[in-house]
Design a protein around this motif. Structure first.
Motif, PDB file in Angstrom:
ATOM      1  N   ALA A   1       4.037  -1.091   3.646  1.00 36.37           N
ATOM      2  CA  ALA A   1       3.473   0.251   3.452  1.00 36.37           C
ATOM      3  C   ALA A   1       4.618   1.146   2.983  1.00 36.37           C
ATOM      4  CB  ALA A   1       2.879   0.792   4.739  1.00 36.37           C
TER       5      ALA A   1
ATOM      6  N   TYR B   1      -5.391  -1.619   4.152  1.00 29.93           N
ATOM      7  CA  TYR B   1      -4.264  -1.887   5.036  1.00 29.93           C
ATOM      8  C   TYR B   1      -4.207  -3.362   5.422  1.00 29.93           C
ATOM      9  CZ  TYR B   1      -3.625   3.130   5.806  1.00 29.93           C
ATOM     10  OH  TYR B   1      -3.384   4.469   5.646  1.00 29.93           O
TER      11      TYR B   1
ATOM     12  N   ILE C   1       0.859  -1.178   0.000  1.00 34.64           N
ATOM     13  CA  ILE C   1       0.000   0.000   0.000  1.00 34.64           C
ATOM     14  C   ILE C   1       0.899   1.232   0.000  1.00 34.64           C
ATOM     15  CG2 ILE C   1      -0.284  -0.009   2.506  1.00 34.64           C
ATOM     16  CD1 ILE C   1      -3.185   1.034   1.958  1.00 34.64           C
TER      17      ILE C   1
ATOM     18  N   ILE D   1      -1.136   3.589   9.670  1.00 37.70           N
ATOM     19  CA  ILE D   1      -0.507   2.280   9.462  1.00 37.70           C
ATOM     20  C   ILE D   1      -0.536   1.477  10.757  1.00 37.70           C
ATOM     21  CG2 ILE D   1       1.670   1.088   8.979  1.00 37.70           C
ATOM     22  CD1 ILE D   1       2.379   3.550   7.186  1.00 37.70           C
TER      23      ILE D   1
ATOM     24  N   SER E   1      -1.639  -6.213   4.081  1.00 36.45           N
ATOM     25  CA  SER E   1      -0.519  -5.598   3.365  1.00 36.45           C
ATOM     26  C   SER E   1       0.780  -6.029   4.026  1.00 36.45           C
ATOM     27  CB  SER E   1      -0.626  -4.069   3.382  1.00 36.45           C
ATOM     28  OG  SER E   1      -1.712  -3.639   2.618  1.00 36.45           O
TER      29      SER E   1
ATOM     30  N   TRP F   1       0.074   9.663   8.962  1.00 31.77           N
ATOM     31  CA  TRP F   1       0.067   8.461   8.120  1.00 31.77           C
ATOM     32  C   TRP F   1       0.648   7.264   8.876  1.00 31.77           C
ATOM     33  CZ3 TRP F   1      -3.227   8.748   4.551  1.00 31.77           C
ATOM     34  CH2 TRP F   1      -3.490   9.964   3.933  1.00 31.77           C
TER      35      TRP F   1
ATOM     36  N   ALA G   1      -3.117  -1.547  10.166  1.00 37.77           N
ATOM     37  CA  ALA G   1      -2.410  -2.602   9.436  1.00 37.77           C
ATOM     38  C   ALA G   1      -1.944  -3.699  10.388  1.00 37.77           C
ATOM     39  CB  ALA G   1      -1.207  -2.006   8.703  1.00 37.77           C
TER      40      ALA G   1
ATOM     41  N   ILE H   1       7.721  -1.117   6.687  1.00 39.86           N
ATOM     42  CA  ILE H   1       7.451   0.258   6.276  1.00 39.86           C
ATOM     43  C   ILE H   1       8.700   0.844   5.623  1.00 39.86           C
ATOM     44  CG2 ILE H   1       6.733   2.565   7.000  1.00 39.86           C
ATOM     45  CD1 ILE H   1       5.404   1.240   9.457  1.00 39.86           C
TER      46      ILE H   1
END
Length: 182
Positions: free
Chosen positions: A97, A91, A25, A119, A94, A115, A123, A129
């Motif tokens: 990210a 999310y 994502i 997450i 996933s 943001w 998520a 990440i």
């Protein structure tokens, strides 16, 4: 690991059978270049004028690393509030990210906390990440120093930080090659 430690091949089309598949994502403020970096990194296409994403865009990207074909399902999201509840469902499941800000937009950097909270609350807790500072071709308009991005990445224990340019292609493909190594 460096790219040289792997035999990497970007596949131009659906590879048919693949051994691994994972969902990515891409999130961040509007106009930071999420769609552009995705298109440049996966298709080597850059459109100087790009229509804002409405809802989300989905694409599949195939890469072969050390003989294994990997399918990446890439979900490019918008930031409009009207789609927020729909996007939050993306999310789920996933693996990665990709959090994007623009080096010439300090607000997009300052909004990373928002943001990151998205997450971390929506998520999988084990999600990887990446932090991407896009538009590094705009050095003369830079408002966010590279060190600031690196520090934010380290403080939050992200898996990768890099700067990219969708316009020039700098690090665009490397971003998705690094993603495929997870």
């Amino acid at each position: 690991m460096s790219q040289n430690e792997y035999k990497v091949e970007i596949l131009e089309h659906n590879a048919g059978d693949y051994e691994l598949s994972f969902k990515i994502i891409i999130i961040g403020d509007s106009n930071v270049g999420k769609s552009c970096i995705t298109m440049r990194g996966t298709r080597n296409i850059f459109e100087p004028v790009y229509a804002p994403t409405i809802g989300f865009e989905f694409m599949a990207f195939f890469v072969k690393i050390d003989g294994k074909v990997i399918k990446m399902q890439i979900w490019d999201t918008c930031v409009q509030e009207i789609y927020r509840s729909l996007i939050s469902s993306f999310y789920n499941n996933s693996s990665l990210a990709i959090l994007v800000y623009s080096i010439d937009n300090e607000d997009s950097f300052n909004n990373l906390e928002f943001w990151l909270n998205e997450i971390r609350t929506k998520a999988n807790p084990d999600i990887n990440i990446f932090l991407i500072g896009n538009k590094c071709d705009l050095q003369d308009k830079r408002t966010v120093e590279k060190d600031s991005g690196q520090e934010f990445s380290e403080n939050n224990k992200f898996n990768l930080f890099m700067e990219t340019s969708a316009k020039t292609g700098f690090n665009a493909q490397n971003l998705f090659i690094e993603a495929s190594k997870l």
